[in-house]
Design a protein around this motif. Structure first.
Motif, PDB file in Angstrom:
ATOM      1  N   VAL A   1       0.843  -1.188   0.000  1.00  0.00           N
ATOM      2  CA  VAL A   1       0.000   0.000   0.000  1.00  0.00           C
ATOM      3  C   VAL A   1       0.883   1.244   0.000  1.00  0.00           C
ATOM      4  N   HIS A   2       0.471   2.250  -0.740  1.00  0.00           N
ATOM      5  CA  HIS A   2       1.069   3.579  -0.624  1.00  0.00           C
ATOM      6  C   HIS A   2      -0.070   4.529  -0.275  1.00  0.00           C
ATOM      7  N   ALA A   3       0.085   5.255   0.810  1.00  0.00           N
ATOM      8  CA  ALA A   3      -0.949   6.192   1.247  1.00  0.00           C
ATOM      9  C   ALA A   3      -0.351   7.587   1.361  1.00  0.00           C
ATOM     10  N   TYR A   4      -1.153   8.587   1.035  1.00  0.00           N
ATOM     11  CA  TYR A   4      -0.704   9.965   1.198  1.00  0.00           C
ATOM     12  C   TYR A   4      -1.899  10.881   1.401  1.00  0.00           C
ATOM     13  N   SER A   5      -1.616  12.067   1.891  1.00  0.00           N
ATOM     14  CA  SER A   5      -2.634  13.099   2.088  1.00  0.00           C
ATOM     15  C   SER A   5      -2.242  14.330   1.298  1.00  0.00           C
ATOM     16  N   SER A   6      -3.240  15.031   0.810  1.00  0.00           N
ATOM     17  CA  SER A   6      -2.986  16.278   0.105  1.00  0.00           C
ATOM     18  C   SER A   6      -4.211  17.170   0.283  1.00  0.00           C
ATOM     19  N   TYR A   7      -4.244  18.265  -0.443  1.00  0.00           N
ATOM     20  CA  TYR A   7      -5.346  19.203  -0.284  1.00  0.00           C
ATOM     21  C   TYR A   7      -5.659  19.882  -1.604  1.00  0.00           C
ATOM     22  N   CYS A   8      -6.791  20.549  -1.632  1.00  0.00           N
ATOM     23  CA  CYS A   8      -7.225  21.308  -2.797  1.00  0.00           C
ATOM     24  C   CYS A   8      -7.940  22.547  -2.282  1.00  0.00           C
ATOM     25  N   VAL A   9      -7.648  23.685  -2.873  1.00  0.00           N
ATOM     26  CA  VAL A   9      -8.335  24.930  -2.521  1.00  0.00           C
ATOM     27  C   VAL A   9      -9.261  25.296  -3.672  1.00  0.00           C
ATOM     28  N   LEU A  10     -10.520  25.529  -3.340  1.00  0.00           N
ATOM     29  CA  LEU A  10     -11.503  25.963  -4.330  1.00  0.00           C
ATOM     30  C   LEU A  10     -11.905  27.404  -4.044  1.00  0.00           C
ATOM     31  N   THR A  11     -12.439  28.069  -5.082  1.00  0.00           N
ATOM     32  CA  THR A  11     -12.961  29.426  -4.896  1.00  0.00           C
ATOM     33  C   THR A  11     -14.484  29.415  -4.811  1.00  0.00           C
ATOM     34  N   THR A  12     -15.086  28.231  -4.939  1.00  0.00           N
ATOM     35  CA  THR A  12     -16.534  28.067  -4.776  1.00  0.00           C
ATOM     36  C   THR A  12     -16.778  26.995  -3.713  1.00  0.00           C
ATOM     37  N   GLU A  13     -18.023  26.957  -3.230  1.00  0.00           N
ATOM     38  CA  GLU A  13     -18.358  26.010  -2.161  1.00  0.00           C
ATOM     39  C   GLU A  13     -18.332  24.558  -2.621  1.00  0.00           C
ATOM     40  N   ILE A  14     -18.547  24.328  -3.905  1.00  0.00           N
ATOM     41  CA  ILE A  14     -18.711  22.987  -4.449  1.00  0.00           C
ATOM     42  C   ILE A  14     -17.697  22.763  -5.566  1.00  0.00           C
ATOM     43  N   GLY A  15     -17.186  21.546  -5.659  1.00  0.00           N
ATOM     44  CA  GLY A  15     -16.282  21.197  -6.742  1.00  0.00           C
ATOM     45  C   GLY A  15     -16.102  19.698  -6.826  1.00  0.00           C
ATOM     46  N   GLN A  16     -15.382  19.263  -7.843  1.00  0.00           N
ATOM     47  CA  GLN A  16     -15.127  17.841  -8.055  1.00  0.00           C
ATOM     48  C   GLN A  16     -13.685  17.660  -8.522  1.00  0.00           C
ATOM     49  N   MET A  17     -13.093  16.522  -8.147  1.00  0.00           N
ATOM     50  CA  MET A  17     -11.768  16.133  -8.655  1.00  0.00           C
ATOM     51  C   MET A  17     -11.898  14.736  -9.248  1.00  0.00           C
ATOM     52  N   ILE A  18     -11.440  14.576 -10.478  1.00  0.00           N
ATOM     53  CA  ILE A  18     -11.374  13.255 -11.092  1.00  0.00           C
ATOM     54  C   ILE A  18     -10.022  13.138 -11.770  1.00  0.00           C
ATOM     55  N   GLY A  19      -9.577  11.919 -12.049  1.00  0.00           N
ATOM     56  CA  GLY A  19      -8.292  11.794 -12.695  1.00  0.00           C
ATOM     57  C   GLY A  19      -7.803  10.372 -12.816  1.00  0.00           C
ATOM     58  N   THR A  20      -6.525  10.253 -13.126  1.00  0.00           N
ATOM     59  CA  THR A  20      -5.892   8.949 -13.296  1.00  0.00           C
ATOM     60  C   THR A  20      -4.496   8.954 -12.693  1.00  0.00           C
TER      61      THR A  20
END
Length: 156
Positions: free
Chosen positions: A81-100
């Protein structure tokens, strides 16, 4: 926790809005996420790259691409297992992150099995979970309930 398995790689994501560190009056909404990448293949793999698309409620889209995650390109042993933590700053109350994540098998016999022919390696992409970056009070907002954001969308 949301979980998705693709090509023997299990991705689990847990997300939390950070109200104490956010400043809504300045359109600054901090979201923290924990990701766990589990290799369920009978061979080691290496995480080479990531590609995230972050979409805010306003329609603004940002992409994050790069080598590895948080500065490393981990080799994950079979059953590891590889585990990590990160963050994202949005300028609106709602958002989504998708990716590969782009993953490479690590033993030559397994590389042949997975598609290395004539010296040309065929990498495979692992879908990530859709991370719904929402403030709890907005959890019924249409963007967070849109069937097009079902957590298994692939990028690329």
């Amino acid at each position: 926790m949301e979980t998705l398995t693709t090509n023997g790689i299990r991705i689990s994501v847990e997300h939390q809005y950070q109200p104490v560190q956010s400043e809504p009056q300045r359109n600054y909404f901090l979201h923290v996420y924990d990701i766990r990448i589990e290799n369920r293949n009978p061979f080691p793999v290496q995480l080479l790259r990531r590609h995230w698309i972050i979409t805010e409620d306003s329609g603004v889209r940002n992409q994050v691409k790069g080598d590895g995650v948080i500065g490393v390109q981990p080799i994950i042993q079979s059953g590891g297992v590889h585990a990590y933590s990160s963050y994202c700053v949005l300028t609106t109350e709602i958002g989504q992150m998708i990716g590969t994540y782009t993953i490479s098998p690590q033993f030559s016999l397994m590389r042949i099995f997975l598609g290395v022919l004539d010296g040309k390696e065929r990498l495979f992409d692992i879908k990530t979970i859709c991370i719904p970056s929402e403030i709890p009070m907005f959890s019924n907002h249409p963007m967070t309930r849109d069937n097009n954001w079902d957590g298994i969308m692939a990028i690329g």
